[in-house]
Write a protein that holds these residues in place. Sequence first.
Motif, PDB file in Angstrom:
ATOM      1  N   ASP A 132       0.830  -1.205   0.000  1.00  0.00           N
ATOM      2  CA  ASP A 132       0.000   0.000   0.000  1.00  0.00           C
ATOM      3  C   ASP A 132       0.867   1.257   0.000  1.00  0.00           C
ATOM      4  OD1 ASP A 132      -2.721   1.201   0.279  1.00  0.00           O
ATOM      5  OD2 ASP A 132      -1.921   1.895   2.194  1.00  0.00           O
ATOM      6  N   ASN A 136       1.304   4.294  -2.861  1.00  0.00           N
ATOM      7  CA  ASN A 136       1.227   5.720  -2.534  1.00  0.00           C
ATOM      8  C   ASN A 136       2.415   6.477  -3.116  1.00  0.00           C
ATOM      9  OD1 ASN A 136      -1.154   5.406  -1.106  1.00  0.00           O
ATOM     10  ND2 ASN A 136      -0.138   5.246   0.887  1.00  0.00           N
ATOM     11  N   LEU A 162      -5.785  -4.958  -1.540  1.00  0.00           N
ATOM     12  CA  LEU A 162      -5.481  -3.556  -1.804  1.00  0.00           C
ATOM     13  C   LEU A 162      -6.700  -2.834  -2.358  1.00  0.00           C
ATOM     14  CD1 LEU A 162      -1.929  -3.988  -3.367  1.00  0.00           C
ATOM     15  CD2 LEU A 162      -2.435  -2.676  -1.286  1.00  0.00           C
ATOM     16  N   GLN A 165      -9.304  -1.703   0.163  1.00  0.00           N
ATOM     17  CA  GLN A 165      -9.029  -0.630   1.110  1.00  0.00           C
ATOM     18  C   GLN A 165      -8.627   0.691   0.448  1.00  0.00           C
ATOM     19  OE1 GLN A 165      -5.792  -2.298   3.507  1.00  0.00           O
ATOM     20  NE2 GLN A 165      -4.332  -0.930   2.530  1.00  0.00           N
ATOM     21  N   ARG A 166      -8.370   0.670  -0.854  1.00  0.00           N
ATOM     22  CA  ARG A 166      -7.989   1.894  -1.543  1.00  0.00           C
ATOM     23  C   ARG A 166      -9.139   2.390  -2.424  1.00  0.00           C
ATOM     24  NH1 ARG A 166      -2.285   2.884  -1.750  1.00  0.00           N
ATOM     25  NH2 ARG A 166      -2.690   4.254  -3.522  1.00  0.00           N
ATOM     26  N   ASN A 167      -9.105   3.664  -2.753  1.00  0.00           N
ATOM     27  CA  ASN A 167     -10.133   4.249  -3.608  1.00  0.00           C
ATOM     28  C   ASN A 167      -9.630   4.553  -5.014  1.00  0.00           C
ATOM     29  OD1 ASN A 167     -12.112   4.306  -1.526  1.00  0.00           O
ATOM     30  ND2 ASN A 167     -11.129   6.133  -0.665  1.00  0.00           N
ATOM     31  N   ASP A 168      -8.389   4.145  -5.314  1.00  0.00           N
ATOM     32  CA  ASP A 168      -7.817   4.452  -6.618  1.00  0.00           C
ATOM     33  C   ASP A 168      -7.487   3.200  -7.431  1.00  0.00           C
ATOM     34  OD1 ASP A 168      -5.729   3.542  -5.093  1.00  0.00           O
ATOM     35  OD2 ASP A 168      -4.426   5.280  -5.403  1.00  0.00           O
TER      36      ASP A 168
END
Length: 271
Positions: A132, A136, A162, A165-168
């Motif tokens: 993660d 970033n 991943l 939990q991520r928005n991208d």
Amino acid sequence: MSNRYLLPLALLLLSGCQSPMTQLQQLSSQNAHQVSIQPTRTFPLAMSVPSVKPGSARLRIYLEGDGHAWATPSQPSLDPSPQNLLMARLAVTDPQPSLYLARPCQFVSAPACNPQVWTDQRFSQAVLDSLDQALNEVRRQYGNRDFELIGYSGGAALALLLAAQRNDIAVVQTLAGNLSPRQWAQSLDLTPLSGSLEPLDRAERLRHVAQRHFIGFEDRTVPPILYQHYRRTLGPADCMEVIRLPGVDHANGWTEAWAQWRYKPLRCAPQ
């Protein structure tokens, strides 16, 4: 022996003596990529990135599988680096903007590396956090809007974790993917992976992730039936496709199959 066989034999012997990192560096340099080491709080991660910085809004990240996790069925490997650079090769030969991301302790070691990291804890929170953090930093350096994650084998589970939990993460594609480590261990009558996370525990988020899963009919390492469990347990999904590939097993047939599919977007995925 004929001279025409001597050079190929010498190259084969030489490649067998090269370290995994050396092989990754050579593969990268031959394909306009370069190896970089991305620091994270716990593990430095090896990456292969384009020599010319891409300016694409979306980057493909090829996420490595479990690598050489076990030396024997009962003895963990001392070095989990993959012996077959399939995912790195797919990444560096992809005409689309693509980066290769290795797993913790592959190609480069660190004080936190021990066999638990690439066996029972291969899908742990610490491993997930490291990946993660790497994403970033990639986004900070490249300025991309979002990612497409391509996970092979155990890398598929981490790609899903991943995405949950991520928005991208716009799209997840998996090749021979271990979509449910808990069910995988149960199906093969293996000891459960103590300390590892389970993607299906985050089903509510995963239902909204665009995803496509490629399954090899002849795969005995990650049996095709695993997808059926994943699909049934996940429940209604916004965007999911499955591609079943005859004659493909866990290690063989993926280069040819992916060459046919890598340009084809999911019909239901955001562009």
